[in-house]
Design an enzyme around this catalytic site. Structure first.
Site, mmCIF file in Angstrom:
data_model
loop_
_atom_site.group_PDB
_atom_site.id
_atom_site.type_symbol
_atom_site.label_atom_id
_atom_site.label_comp_id
_atom_site.label_asym_id
_atom_site.label_seq_id
_atom_site.Cartn_x
_atom_site.Cartn_y
_atom_site.Cartn_z
ATOM 1 N N ASP A 103 0.894 -1.008 0.095
ATOM 2 C CA ASP A 103 -0.017 0.070 -0.132
ATOM 3 C C ASP A 103 1.030 1.302 0.157
ATOM 4 O OD1 ASP A 103 -2.555 1.357 0.516
ATOM 5 O OD2 ASP A 103 -1.502 2.153 2.214
ATOM 6 N N GLU A 160 -1.600 -5.468 -3.932
ATOM 7 C CA GLU A 160 -0.680 -4.659 -3.128
ATOM 8 C C GLU A 160 0.296 -5.774 -2.412
ATOM 9 O OE1 GLU A 160 -3.407 -0.927 -1.464
ATOM 10 O OE2 GLU A 160 -3.318 -2.844 -0.220
#
Length: 227
Positions: free
Chosen positions: A46, A118
Site C-alpha cells: 500500500d 498490493e
C-alpha cells in the site's frame, strides 16, 4: 508460479515472496504453523504503491494543485481500481484461501483481489527493489497515463457525469462493455454509458477504465457541459 510471473512480467529471484503474497488470512488460520498471511506484505505494498503513484503524477502534472493531486492518487489506488488490475493479471487464480472463503467466492471478492495486488507489489519490491516495483505499477495502474501529455488532458469525466446525474435521484448511470478487439497485448475496448436504459455516450480506449472515461466525456459533450 512461472505462469503468474509471466503475467506479471517479472521473474523472482526468490519466489517465496510471491508465494507469501498469495496466502490469504483464511488459509493461514486453517493451516496455522509457520504459514503467514499476506497482510504484512499488503501493508507494505500500500505504501509502495502510494509513493510511486504520487511521484509519477507529481512529475507529470507540474501545475496541478495539491488537492487535485490527492483526488487523482486516491482514484488510482482505491479498491475499485486495484481489483480490476488484479483480475487482469489473474491473481485470483493463484490465491490460497481457506475452504469457507473459497466456497463463498473469495477469489472474486474485490477486497481480497485488491489486497492481493498490493501484496504482490510488495513482493516485487522486496525481491527486486524500487525500480522493479515502479515498472510493475507503470505497466498496470499508470499505463493509461502514458497516453496523456499534460494535466489538462486528464479529467475524471465519470465523476463529473455522476455528480450531474445525482441531482435527479430517480436517474441512474451505468457503463456497458460492448466490444473488445485486437491482440491481448494491444486490445481496444468499446464502452457505452447508459442513463437508465438510454445510451448517452460511447467511448474507446486501451483499457476498460479509459473507454469508460471517453464514454462519459462524450455524454457530457452531448449534454452541453463545458469540459
Amino acid at each position: 508460479m512461472e505462469s503468474l510471473e509471466k503475467r506479471l512480467d517479472y521473474k523472482f529471484n526468490n519466489v517465496k515472496y510471491l508465494k507469501n503474497a498469495l496466502i490469504h488470512s483464511s488459509y493461514a488460520n486453517e493451516v496455522r504453523g509457520d504459514t503467514h498471511s499476506n497482510e504484512r506484505l499488503e501493508f507494505l505494498g500500500d505504501s509502495v504503491l502510494s509513493i510511486i503513484v504520487a511521484e509519477h503524477i507529481f512529475n507529470k502534472y507540474p501545475n496541478m494543485p495539491e488537492g487535485e493531486l490527492t483526488k487523482l492518487r486516491a482514484s488510482l489506488v482505491c479498491e475499485k481500481s486495484l481489483c480490476v488490475f488484479s483480475r487482469e493479471l489473474g491473481i485470483g487464480d493463484y490465491l490460497l484461501l481457506g475452504n469457507g472463503e473459497d466456497k463463498n467466492g473469495g477469489r472474486e471478492r474485490d477486497s481480497i483481489l485488491a489486497d492481493a495486488f498490493e501484496a504482490v507489489l510488495a513482493a516485487i519490491y522486496i525481491d527486486g527493489g524500487f525500480n522493479a516495483a515502479k515498472k510493475h505499477v507503470l505497466n498496470t495502474v499508470l499505463r493509461d497515463f502514458e497516453h496523456h501529455s499534460d494535466e489538462d488532458s486528464f479529467k475524471d469525466y465519470k465523476t463529473v457525469l455522476q455528480e450531474i446525474i445525482q441531482r435527479n435521484p430517480e436517474e441512474s448511470v451505468s457503463y456497458i462493455l460492448i466490444d473488445e478487439s485486437g491482440p491481448d497485448h494491444d486490445k481496444i475496448f468499446t464502452v457505452e454509458v447508459h442513463l437508465n436504459s438510454n445510451v448517452i455516450g460511447c467511448g474507446k480506449g486501451k483499457s476498460k477504465k479509459q473507454a469508460e472515461q471517453m464514454a462519459a466525456c462524450q455524454a457530457l459533450k452531448l449534454m452541453g457541459e463545458s469540459i
